[in-house]
Scaffold this active site. Structure first.
Site, PDB file in Angstrom:
ATOM      1  N   CYS A   2      49.579  22.548  69.197  1.00 15.15           N
ATOM      2  CA  CYS A   2      48.893  21.298  69.588  1.00 15.15           C
ATOM      3  C   CYS A   2      49.448  20.108  68.796  1.00 15.15           C
ATOM      4  CB  CYS A   2      47.385  21.304  69.396  1.00 15.15           C
ATOM      5  SG  CYS A   2      46.501  22.583  70.296  1.00 15.15           S
ATOM      6  N   TYR A  82      44.880  23.726  65.647  1.00 15.00           N
ATOM      7  CA  TYR A  82      45.021  24.926  64.826  1.00 15.00           C
ATOM      8  C   TYR A  82      45.578  24.600  63.449  1.00 15.00           C
ATOM      9  CZ  TYR A  82      43.941  29.420  67.010  1.00 15.00           C
ATOM     10  OH  TYR A  82      43.312  30.549  67.470  1.00 15.00           O
ATOM     11  N   ASN A 175      49.966  20.978  63.243  1.00 15.27           N
ATOM     12  CA  ASN A 175      49.389  22.213  62.716  1.00 15.27           C
ATOM     13  C   ASN A 175      49.887  22.459  61.301  1.00 15.27           C
ATOM     14  OD1 ASN A 175      50.465  22.841  65.856  1.00 15.27           O
ATOM     15  ND2 ASN A 175      48.265  22.963  65.525  1.00 15.27           N
ATOM     16  N   ARG A 228      57.382  18.675  65.579  1.00 19.77           N
ATOM     17  CA  ARG A 228      56.553  17.914  66.508  1.00 19.77           C
ATOM     18  C   ARG A 228      55.897  16.712  65.820  1.00 19.77           C
ATOM     19  NH1 ARG A 228      52.447  20.793  67.623  1.00 19.77           N
ATOM     20  NH2 ARG A 228      52.985  22.786  66.645  1.00 19.77           N
TER      21      ARG A 228
END
Length: 329
Positions: A2, A82, A175, A228
């Site tokens: 995510c 997460y 995360n 990310r």
């Protein structure tokens, strides 16, 4: 997995956006939970009655509603992501505390807090207990990004029993590792920029750039949380600021397209496909929730209107899970 980003438009709209990357098929849709919604905690079976209505992405897990993100009628928005390997949850309930399973925090916050300042007043009472989520049958290791109409953006990471707040000045979250590590890691990418690099001379030879985009050389391209985070922070920082909410939502989708995971690209150790099951965007001012599932790039919208807030029962809004293509002839 995510990725989440927090942006602001030129006309002062605050937007919290996220990808939901998961290997278990969540099958979510926009879900409205009304004022006075009653529910019981999986931790100690304590009964709660929410004050505020809210809209987010969720589904029914067992006999309770699971919500992964959303915005409430006061303009507070939150998303859970997460954080494996880093979280601490208590084994036992605590007397005179708000004993909550981790997967219940979003429902409690959206239902009972109108701002980050109000959440801060309750934070010392919240006690997260190691309880498995229904249907999933495992304890979800979570952290949360929370925003409100003031433009404040915070992160809560349960790395110890006492919960604390981290001011997220970057406006990005992914995360593991924890948020402070990611922010420090940005110092490794000071050379990445939108502008072209100038030609460089080697002896009598002048090396010229290959077309455009040399400034982005070194921008990480993988789907790990650090990769990310850096991509999302870079694109968020340099994308042209949107003038209004609609273009702000469009900007969010362009940014998250750089981290959105197609099926088959990330495979877990158990052989399951971890992919971006949906993208959700919340506007704190218009109280709108924008949603698109993996199967359909068309964006759907649900707004907390006065009429909707008068509803007394939970309500699902079924999004179209088939690609919507507009024919021009």
């Amino acid at each position: 997995m995510c990725t989440s980003i927090f942006t602001m438009t030129k006309d002062g709209k605050h937007l919290l956006s996220r990808t939901m990357d998961f290997s278990f098929p969540l099958d979510p849709n926009p879900l409205f939970l009304p004022r006075d919604h009653q529910w019981s905690s999986d931790s100690d079976q304590q009964s709660y009655q929410n004050k505020y209505g809210f809209i987010g992405a969720g589904r029914l897990l067992g006999s309770s509603y699971f919500v992964a993100d959303g915005v409430n009628e006061k303009g507070l928005s939150i998303a859970e992501l997460y954080l494996p390997g880093e979280v601490y949850y208590s084994k036992e309930e605590k007397k005179d505390a708000l004993n909550l399973a981790p997967h219940e925090l979003v429902v409690w916050v959206l239902g009972n807090c109108g701002s980050i300042a109000e959440l801060e007043q309750h934070l010392s009472k919240i006690h997260l207990v190691e309880k498995a989520a229904p249907v999933l049958n495992f304890v979800t290791p979570l952290h949360w990004i929370i925003t409100d109409k003031t433009g404040r953006c915070i992160v809560i990471e349960p790395t110890e029993e006492k919960l604390s707040i981290y001011e997220n000045t970057v406006g990005v979250m992914t995360n593991t590792p924890c948020i402070e590590w990611h922010v420090t890691n940005l110092s490794n990418y000071l050379h990445v920029r939108p502008q072209q690099y100038d030609p460089v001379t080697f002896g009598t030879h002048t090396a010229n750039p290959f077309s455009q985009g040399t400034g982005t050389t070194g921008l990480p391209g993988g789907y790990t949380p650090p990769d990310r985070f850096v991509r999302a922070a870079f694109f968020k920082e340099h994308i042209s600021q949107a003038p209004n909410e609609v273009e702000g939502v469009s900007n969010a989708y362009h940014i998250l397209a750089t981290v959105r995971i197609p099926k088959g690209i990330v495979v877990t150790g158990e052989g399951a496909l971890d992919y971006s099951q949906y993208v959700g965007t919340m506007c704190n001012e218009s109280l709108s929730y924008y949603f698109s599932p993996y199967e359909n790039y068309q964006i759907s919208k649900v707004t907390l209107t006065d009429e909707l807030l008068k509803e007394t029962k939970p309500k699902f809004f079924e999004a179209d899970h088939q690609e919507a293509i507009k024919s021009l002839n």
